[in-house]
Design a protein around this motif. Structure first.
Motif, PDB file in Angstrom:
ATOM      1  N   GLU A  95      -0.006   6.313  -0.715  1.00 48.16           N
ATOM      2  CA  GLU A  95      -1.343   5.683  -0.812  1.00 48.16           C
ATOM      3  C   GLU A  95      -2.097   6.142  -1.810  1.00 48.16           C
ATOM      4  O   GLU A  95      -2.758   5.117  -2.481  1.00 48.16           O
ATOM      5  CB  GLU A  95      -1.911   5.653   0.661  1.00 48.16           C
ATOM      6  N   GLN A  96      -2.246   7.320  -1.916  1.00 50.39           N
ATOM      7  CA  GLN A  96      -2.977   8.143  -2.916  1.00 50.39           C
ATOM      8  C   GLN A  96      -2.621   7.927  -3.940  1.00 50.39           C
ATOM      9  O   GLN A  96      -3.238   7.315  -5.310  1.00 50.39           O
ATOM     10  CB  GLN A  96      -2.933   9.675  -2.688  1.00 50.39           C
ATOM     11  N   ARG A 112       4.226   8.063   3.141  1.00 52.60           N
ATOM     12  CA  ARG A 112       3.330   7.231   3.400  1.00 52.60           C
ATOM     13  C   ARG A 112       1.875   7.604   2.839  1.00 52.60           C
ATOM     14  O   ARG A 112       1.432   6.660   1.818  1.00 52.60           O
ATOM     15  CB  ARG A 112       3.146   6.465   4.579  1.00 52.60           C
ATOM     16  N   SER A 113       1.370   8.771   3.280  1.00 51.45           N
ATOM     17  CA  SER A 113       0.168   9.040   2.980  1.00 51.45           C
ATOM     18  C   SER A 113      -0.107   9.430   1.293  1.00 51.45           C
ATOM     19  O   SER A 113      -0.906   9.155   0.559  1.00 51.45           O
ATOM     20  CB  SER A 113      -0.261  10.218   3.621  1.00 51.45           C
ATOM     21  N   THR A 136       8.558   6.016   1.948  1.00 52.81           N
ATOM     22  CA  THR A 136       8.314   4.979   1.190  1.00 52.81           C
ATOM     23  C   THR A 136       8.553   5.241  -0.465  1.00 52.81           C
ATOM     24  O   THR A 136       8.739   6.249  -0.547  1.00 52.81           O
ATOM     25  CB  THR A 136       6.799   4.394   1.545  1.00 52.81           C
ATOM     26  N   TYR A 144      -0.763  -4.990  -7.898  1.00 51.39           N
ATOM     27  CA  TYR A 144      -0.775  -4.461  -6.729  1.00 51.39           C
ATOM     28  C   TYR A 144       0.545  -4.373  -5.930  1.00 51.39           C
ATOM     29  O   TYR A 144       0.887  -3.270  -5.376  1.00 51.39           O
ATOM     30  CB  TYR A 144      -1.930  -5.347  -5.794  1.00 51.39           C
ATOM     31  N   TRP A 183      -0.899   5.137  -5.086  1.00 56.23           N
ATOM     32  CA  TRP A 183      -0.989   3.748  -5.488  1.00 56.23           C
ATOM     33  C   TRP A 183      -2.068   3.601  -5.939  1.00 56.23           C
ATOM     34  O   TRP A 183      -2.439   2.576  -6.754  1.00 56.23           O
ATOM     35  CB  TRP A 183      -0.399   2.936  -4.154  1.00 56.23           C
ATOM     36  N   ARG A 184      -3.156   4.122  -5.405  1.00 60.31           N
ATOM     37  CA  ARG A 184      -4.792   3.702  -5.779  1.00 60.31           C
ATOM     38  C   ARG A 184      -4.820   4.006  -7.113  1.00 60.31           C
ATOM     39  O   ARG A 184      -5.587   3.247  -8.015  1.00 60.31           O
ATOM     40  CB  ARG A 184      -5.773   4.460  -4.894  1.00 60.31           C
ATOM     41  N   SER A 233      -4.285  -4.610   0.533  1.00 53.26           N
ATOM     42  CA  SER A 233      -4.614  -3.115   1.121  1.00 53.26           C
ATOM     43  C   SER A 233      -3.569  -2.172   1.521  1.00 53.26           C
ATOM     44  O   SER A 233      -3.600  -0.949   1.505  1.00 53.26           O
ATOM     45  CB  SER A 233      -5.794  -2.887   1.885  1.00 53.26           C
ATOM     46  N   VAL A 234      -2.337  -2.689   1.656  1.00 53.12           N
ATOM     47  CA  VAL A 234      -1.289  -1.751   2.222  1.00 53.12           C
ATOM     48  C   VAL A 234      -0.462  -1.683   1.126  1.00 53.12           C
ATOM     49  O   VAL A 234       0.183  -2.547   0.612  1.00 53.12           O
ATOM     50  CB  VAL A 234      -0.742  -2.430   3.428  1.00 53.12           C
ATOM     51  N   PRO A 235      -0.162  -0.290   0.428  1.00 47.84           N
ATOM     52  CA  PRO A 235       0.513  -0.195  -0.557  1.00 47.84           C
ATOM     53  C   PRO A 235       2.029  -0.687  -0.289  1.00 47.84           C
ATOM     54  O   PRO A 235       2.819  -1.015  -1.431  1.00 47.84           O
ATOM     55  CB  PRO A 235       0.416   1.465  -0.810  1.00 47.84           C
ATOM     56  N   GLN A 236       2.559  -0.368   0.770  1.00 48.38           N
ATOM     57  CA  GLN A 236       4.027  -0.821   1.033  1.00 48.38           C
ATOM     58  C   GLN A 236       4.125  -2.458   1.064  1.00 48.38           C
ATOM     59  O   GLN A 236       5.224  -2.824   0.496  1.00 48.38           O
ATOM     60  CB  GLN A 236       4.481  -0.520   2.286  1.00 48.38           C
TER      61      GLN A 236
END
Ligand SMILES: *Cc1c(COP(=O)(O)O)cnc(C)c1O
Length: 384
Positions: free
Chosen positions: A225-226, A221-222, A75, A55, A228-229, A44-47
């Protein structure tokens, strides 16, 4: 904080508990957790995602860590190609009804993306003259969501005032994406100039050996995350082997760029004085119309220059064939020099109003000895 030459070597050391001095290639599509809590973290954590290679994978983590450090972002994400990185980023951020401002000149497949894909998905794109920051300003609408930049642009090496356009975008709450492939983070750091998201084709300077195909996105990071989804959905996955080759390429990126910048500047200056040459286009030459801007926003000017033959297109094609060191190939940024007759490669891809001059050759300089490259140019210009 270490300097870039050191970061490219040790910037990934904290990532895994491996004992090898050289990183391991984790050739596994699936990874096990010790319990459900660890599984949740791994997926669940992209990094740090590493439960399944789509993933994330430990080799991806190492590349991401170095790339974020080189571009100065929180990141990074890795993809299977530069276009994979570009498409994933744009599809993650755009919805039907949004408006995008981009440049008249972009990498060919990026330009195709506007025409063939975004328009079909209900995203409108306005193309503006990248050399005029005011053109970006004038194109802003109520629904402008994103501005896309590329500097230097392919193939005529026009520059965009990155800081100027970033300021305009920030004032209007518009996201900015910059394709930094042609400069590399060694020569230009768009995030420090105010850009939100940096996209790379790792196939070029980052990999640097004409062997792997890959892409990188560097951002907060934010936003990561978007993106990465969407990435997990689209599946533009960098193979562990290519990620490892990219890691290996990044180790020598600063030293390769140093040689490439120096070789290109020497050859561009040499050709400017040659009687067979009509003009040389290179951001590091005083004759480039945006030389001052180049000096403001770039630390080096990269390995690509273009030059026009006085005698025209047929001579240009003969020179390409007569060169013995560079391959006649349509890419850039590796240890081998490459040349291409520009109008042949871009045939039919540009509007009739802005054609590519038919006498131009694009040269991507490698890390060979500059005197050998120069002697090769002399013999090719002499025989053609
Ligand atoms: C090559 C390139 C791309 C596309 O990268 P691929 O790795 O070939 O998908 C995008 N932008 C620029 C400026 C490039 O040179």
């Amino acid at each position: 904080m270490s300097r870039i030459e050191t970061t490219s070597i040790i910037g990934d050391r904290k990532i895994t508990g491996e004992k090898g001095v050289a990183p391991a290639i984790h050739y596994s599509a699936v990874f096990a957790a010790s319990d459900s809590d660890e599984f949740a973290e791994m997926s669940s954590v992209p990094q740090h995602a590493r439960n399944y290679t789509r993933y994330g994978n430990p080799v991806h983590e190492r590349v991401k860590s170095i790339m974020a450090a080189l571009e100065g972002t929180e990141t990074a994400l890795v993809m299977s190609s530069g276009m994979g990185a570009m498409v994933t980023t744009l599809l993650a951020l755009l919805s039907a009804g949004d408006h995008v401002i981009a440049q008249t000149h972009h990498y060919m497949s990026t330009a195709n993306l506007f025409d063939e894909m975004l328009s079909r998905l209900g995203v409108e794109v306005s193309l503006v003259d990248q050399t005029q920051p005011s053109a970006f300003m004038s194109a802003i609408r109520q629904n402008t969501k994103l501005i896309l930049l590329e500097s230097p642009a392919n193939p005529l090496l026009e520059l965009t005032d990155i800081e100027g356009v970033a300021k305009i975008a920030r004032a209007h709450g518009i996201l900015t994406v910059a394709d930094n492939t042609f400069a590399s983070p060694i020569n230009q750091q768009p995030h420090a100039l105010g850009i939100d998201i940096i996209v790379h084709s790792a196939t070029k300077y980052l990999g640097g050996h004409h062997d792997l195909t890959g892409g990188v996105v560097c951002t907060s990071r934010s936003l990561a995350e978007q993106i990465w989804r969407t990435h997990v959905t689209l599946g533009s996955v960098l193979s562990p082997m290519d990620a490892w080759l990219l890691l290996r390429g990044l180790r020598t990126l600063p030293i390769r760029m140093e040689r490439i910048n120096a070789n290109a500047l020497t050859l561009a200056r040499f050709l400017s004085q040659h009687p067979s040459i009509e003009r040389v286009i290179y951001p590091g030459l005083e004759t480039h119309p945006q030389f001052d801007l180049a000096h403001r926003q770039m630390k080096g000017f990269g390995g690509v220059f273009a030059f026009g033959l006085r005698e025209g297109p047929d001579t240009a094609k003969r020179v390409v064939s007569a060169l013995r060191i560079p391959f006649n190939a349509g890419s850039l940024g590796g240890v081998d020099s490459l040349v291409i007759h520009v109008a042949t490669m871009w045939l039919g891809t540009r509007p009739a109003t802005a054609p590519i001059p038919a006498n131009l050759i694009r040269y991507s300089v490698g890390i060979e000895h500059v005197d050998d490259l120069k002697e090769d140019l002399i013999q090719a210009l002499g025989s053609a």
